[in-house]
Enzyme design. Structure first.
Site, mmCIF file in Angstrom:
data_model
loop_
_atom_site.group_PDB
_atom_site.id
_atom_site.type_symbol
_atom_site.label_atom_id
_atom_site.label_comp_id
_atom_site.label_asym_id
_atom_site.label_seq_id
_atom_site.Cartn_x
_atom_site.Cartn_y
_atom_site.Cartn_z
ATOM 1 N N ASP A 130 -0.980 -7.375 1.711
ATOM 2 C CA ASP A 130 -0.292 -6.081 1.693
ATOM 3 C C ASP A 130 1.220 -6.312 1.788
ATOM 4 O O ASP A 130 1.839 -6.073 2.828
ATOM 5 C CB ASP A 130 -0.805 -5.215 2.854
ATOM 6 C CG ASP A 130 -0.284 -3.795 2.780
ATOM 7 O OD1 ASP A 130 -0.297 -3.099 3.815
ATOM 8 O OD2 ASP A 130 0.152 -3.385 1.685
ATOM 9 N N HIS B 175 0.813 -1.218 0.000
ATOM 10 C CA HIS B 175 0.000 0.000 0.000
ATOM 11 C C HIS B 175 0.846 1.268 0.000
ATOM 12 O O HIS B 175 0.312 2.367 -0.187
ATOM 13 C CB HIS B 175 -0.974 0.004 1.190
ATOM 14 C CG HIS B 175 -0.352 0.407 2.496
ATOM 15 N ND1 HIS B 175 0.093 -0.505 3.430
ATOM 16 C CD2 HIS B 175 -0.104 1.631 3.027
ATOM 17 C CE1 HIS B 175 0.582 0.144 4.471
ATOM 18 N NE2 HIS B 175 0.474 1.434 4.254
ATOM 19 N N SER C 83 4.928 1.893 7.968
ATOM 20 C CA SER C 83 4.397 0.880 7.062
ATOM 21 C C SER C 83 5.507 0.282 6.212
ATOM 22 O O SER C 83 6.355 0.994 5.674
ATOM 23 C CB SER C 83 3.333 1.489 6.148
ATOM 24 O OG SER C 83 2.203 1.862 6.877
#
EC number: 3.4.21.-
Length: 951
Positions: free
Chosen positions: A803, A755, A898
């Site tokens: 992801d 993402h 992330s």
């Protein structure tokens, strides 16, 4: 329930309602009972209203008390006393009319909204009387209603004009809207079309505008209830729970209903009347419910007036954008992906018209859930038909699936022999693919599998299926082991080249019908079989496919043997395969004795007892004939190092396999084994493979939850240079701003979250920095690389599943030193044990700003059940993800982290990459832990990317 009316102005209280007439000082109360208008006496009891006192405004007000509009009235003779209404200039009162024996019947329009709700457009709304804390509590507050969805501009305008003026402009009202990547979605799946301002992942209404807020924010709630009438598309989602004859409905998930019902009905946690489909897939004429475990009864729900269907046609000349279709009534455009997903998106239900019955290809086996051999995981699948469709359309030869209606989770597997991979679960349904029609008959004649369908007989084509696939086909049909002949499996020296020629021996999950471990070899000089009628397996599974093909395909051959079969159909024991002695007449029992995959057990990731995969069974390797050359080849095949050090062993076995690795590794069964082989894999520099990865030259202990809170990695601590040398930074190439984290896998590959590239997938927009510590200063240890390629996992769609992505940088890549080191990958059987504490690291948000220096924190893996139940939003978590952090808050990964590592320490001190930082709701907030993508389920894909193999 009653409505309060003050000076002819309606004021809505969500709770108890009364009818006041004229002024509050001069009020009476009215209600409708069996169509008869009644008035409350001074004693508190209700009596029929005398027809002489009736006024139309009384009828309007009484109908309004049941959320309806007044249509007409009629007088009716009564055999009881009535009451009349009298009014002075200051007050109205009721009194007994002894001589009035006629009452009034009032006829109202259908109930559009339940009492206690307000009609806005096509919605029935209520508002929380107190604020709630976050999205999860908001959902709980509204239950069994839902947070408001799919707000149209006209509805927002109505809310702004009729409801919001009584509240401060700063008040927030939560809706069902959530940000998914770069797109805002309503809770029902519709895309939010209006402009959204602000930051956050949850959508609220403020002063008539849609604003993004943090999902933990305190806010009031707009709840949307089902309409108390039937829309013209036969949709009803109201709260009626009694049948036409007054019987109370049972819960849809009542155990007695679940076990005895005949239809494949959705499992619902309420007892409201609903439309259901009959055995032919046709929707019932009226809403129904169960009144007995095996008895469906009809409910009476009136139809909605045409104005309440709220159909707004697409303007003439307008068309739906590419990738969308128009509903038949022109009310709106929907995504093509929503067509035939067994969830109604069009007001007229046209998106679900003439849809294929995908379940016809599968048979229900029982209440099981797949726990192993899962090839795909799908979430947000609203109906079991959608899961069947995913299995049917799978590119990975899906053979069976399990579906959980409550979590809307669909798990696919590529094998039908999965009882060892099933777990009993009453809320899950397990389906297995079947041959499409009951008139298909199978038989084995002269060792050849034949099928007869529609009176046409032909052999079944072996479309280059793997040995495992053939075994599954033969055994599912009730026959024995498949038959292989020397002609079809000759020694490699006498045959043409293998296609394809590359396959990593440690990745059996990459085996395909054409893989080297399962290759159907064909001699260039082989004589072609005669052209005979034949069935393709895919055609046998299709109800509408009735034609055989004139084909030269090799037939599937099945035996009646329980263990193994010779080419002539005679049976042998499994231990007679590859034992160095010819037991079959043509010697095929000694053909195809190749070792395709090895593993280590009862040890660490780099040392342990050796096993080989043979005919889908893991078998022990003998230590008696193992030498350094063979152990080197085995370690190299497992990618654990170039050298294999043979360890002493006390484990005794009576039989096993000897390995020879002159060219490719082959095996021979031995019944004279004395010891089970045990090895440790070593690299060229003399260190074990464990020392090649997951090492650090600076020892720093991550702090635990008892330490004081430092803003993020929130709640963590500032590290020192080289403390976590596998942690890399992904930065914006133009601005040098920190963007995401990553982890070093080898010299040219890093792993991160997919993402991170939702907004911009161009490799030219980013650079990778390794060896860094302070991202505001040059330490002298940094190595900066441009991106050459981004590899997304093929099934990635959004942040909620798969992801994960691999970054490729140019060769020769990273120079390993004390500040830049690769991290180890976990083993395939890595267990995500709740309570296990691991380290997250990164330069992400510390609450108000990004960290300048590398932060780290020690956080535990959280039990999946506890995580999902901590917040409604975590129901979005896929099965290939896990939860970690502290439910009480304080320590977590955050924005900008992330893609970074979730690193767990092994017993030998090396760190393995157990997870990739993925998503969460807020940072270090109570009941909002972080979500991480598991790495173990993706090892085969990661290996394929690193080794340049097709995926």
């Amino acid at each position: 329930m009653y409505i309060v009316i003050v000076t002819m102005r309606t004021i809505l209280f969500f709770g108890i309602f009364f009818i006041f007439i004229f002024q509050c000082a001069k009020c009476i109360e009215l209600k409708i009972f069996e169509d008869l208008l009644e008035v409350r006496s001074q004693s508190g009891l209700f009596f029929p209203l005398c027809s002489k006192s009736f006024h139309q405004k009384y009828g309007e007000q009484a109908c309004a008390s049941i959320s309806s509009t007044f249509l007409s009235y009629s007088t009716v003779s009564l055999q009881q006393y009535t009451y009349s209404v009298g009014c002075t200039t200051s007050v109205c009162f009721t009194f007994l009319s002894s001589f009035c024996k006629t009452g009034v019947k009032v006829f109202c329009s259908p109930s559009l909204c339940a009492s206690g709700t307000l009609q806005i457009g096509s919605k029935c709304l209520s508002i929380s009387t107190v604020p709630v804390q976050g999205y999860s509590e908001a959902n709980y507050y509204c239950n069994p209603a839902t947070l408001i969805s799919s707000l149209k501009p006209t509805e927002i305008e109505s809310i702004r004009d009729t409801i919001l003026p009584t509240f401060a402009d700063t008040r927030l009202f939560l809706t069902s809207g959530l940000r998914q990547g770069a797109t805002w979605k309503w809770g029902n799946g519709d895309t939010v079309e209006q402009e959204v301002t602000g930051t956050g992942r949850c959508l609220a209404l403020q002063a008539g505008n849609l604003v993004a807020i943090d999902c933990d924010s305190e806010a009031y709630v707009f709840c949307e209830s089902g309409r108390e009438c039937i829309a013209r598309d036969k949709e009803y989602s109201g709260t009626a729970n009694r049948t036409s004859d007054g019987k109370m409905c049972l819960m849809w998930n009542d155990p007695t209903v679940l076990f005895r019902r005949e239809r494949d009905l959705e499992i619902l946690n309420h007892n409201f009347c609903r439309f259901v489909n009959d055995a032919d897939g046709k929707k019932s004429a009226t809403p129904v419910c169960y009144t007995k475990p095996n008895e469906l009864s009809q409910c009476y729900i009136p139809p909605c007036p045409e104005s309440f269907n709220d159909v707004v046609p697409i303007e003439s000349g307008d068309s739906c954008p590419i990738g969308s279709i128009s509903c038949d009534n022109g009310s709106k455009c929907i995504s093509e992906k929503f067509q035939c997903d067994y969830e109604v998106d069009c007001n007229d239900g046209s998106d679900e018209h003439n849809c294929e019955d995908y379940l016809q290809y599968y048979e229900l086996i029982g209440a099981y859930r797949l726990a192993d051999n899962i090839i795909e995981v799908w979430t947000f699948i609203p109906h079991v038909q959608g899961c069947a469709r995913k299995c049917r359309e799978s590119l990975l030869m899906c053979e069976a699936f399990s579906y959980e209606p409550k979590s809307q989770t669909c798990l696919l597997t590529d094998t039908s022999q999965t009882f060892s991979s099933l777990a009993r679960k009453i809320t899950s349904l397990y389906y297995r693919r079947r041959f499409s029609t009951k008139d298909v008959e199978f038989q084995v004649e002269n060792k050849v599998l034949y099928a007869t369908k529609s009176a046409k007989k032909g052999h079944v084509c072996d479309d280059n299926y793997s040995r495992e696939k053939l075994s599954s086909i033969c055994r599912v049909l009730g026959f024995g082991d498949p038959i292989y002949t020397v002609e079809s499996h000759q020694s490699e020296s006498s045959l043409g080249p293998l296609q394809p020629t590359t396959l990593h021996p440690t990745n059996p999950s990459f085996d395909s019908p054409s893989s080297v471990s399962q290759m159907r070899r064909t001699s260039p000089s082989a004589t072609l079989a005669p052209r005979l009628p034949a069935w393709n397996l895919s055609c046998l599974r299709e109800p509408n496919c009735t034609s055989t093909v004139i084909s030269t395909c090799e037939p599937i051959r099945c035996s009646h043997c329980q263990q193994a079969a010779c080419g002539d159909g005679s049976c042998i024991r499994f231990d007679q395969l590859c034992n160095g002695q010819i037991d079959c007449q043509s010697g095929e029992d000694e053909d195809y004795c190749r070792a395709n995959s090895f593993r280590l057990t009862n040890g660490s990731d780099t040392s342990g007892y050796l096993e080989v995969l043979f005919r889908s069974r893991w078998e022990p390797i003998c230590a008696d004939h193992l030498n350094g050359k063979i152990s080197n080849s085995i370690c190299d095949a497992m990618r654990l190092g170039e050298h294999g050090f043979i360890l002493s062993t006390n484990a005794t076995i009576s039989s096993g396999y000897n390995v020879n690795c002159d060219v490719d590794c082959s095996i021979r069964r031995s019944s004279s084994c004395t010891r089970h082989a045990r090895i440790s894999c070593i690299s060229q520099n003399g260190m074990s493979s464990a020392s090649q990865c997951g090492l650090r030259y600076v020892e720093v202990n991550a702090r635990d939850a008892a330490k004081s809170r430092i803003a993020r990695v929130v709640g963590g601590f500032e590290t020192v240079p080289g403390a976590f040398p596998w942690t890399a930074a992904l930065r914006n190439k133009a601005t040098k701003a920190h963007h995401c984290g990553a982890s070093i896998l080898d010299k040219t590959h890093l792993i991160t979250a997919a993402h991170c590239f939702e907004e911009d997938e161009r490799v030219s927009s980013y650079e990778v920095v390794v060896g860094d510590w302070d991202n505001n200063q040059t330490d002298g240890n940094e190595q900066i690389f441009y991106l050459q390629r981004i590899h997304f996992y093929p099934l990635y769609k959004d942040i909620f599943s798969h992801d994960i992505a691999i970054l490729e940088i140019p060769y020769p890549g990273i120079e390993f030193n004390e500040y830049a080191q690769p991290i180890c990958l976990p083993s395939k059987d890595f267990v995500y044990t709740p309570g296990r504490q691991c380290v997250v690291s990164g330069w992400g948000s510390m609450g108000l700003r990004y960290a300048e220096r590398l932060q780290a924190a020690l956080i535990p893996i959280i039990n999946r059940f506890d995580c999902v139940n901590s917040s409604q939003i975590y129901s979005s978590m896929s099965r290939s993800a896990f939860c970690a952090g502290y439910l009480e808050g304080g320590i977590d990964s955050c924005q900008g982290d992330s893609g970074g590592p979730f690193a767990c320490r092994r017993e030998d001190g090396a760190f393995v990459l157990a997870g990739v930082i993925s998503w969460g709701d807020g940072c270090a907030q109570k009941k909002q832990p972080g979500i991480y993508t598991m790495v173990a389920p993706y090892l085969s894909w990661i290996s394929a990317i690193i080794n340049g193999q097709p995926v």
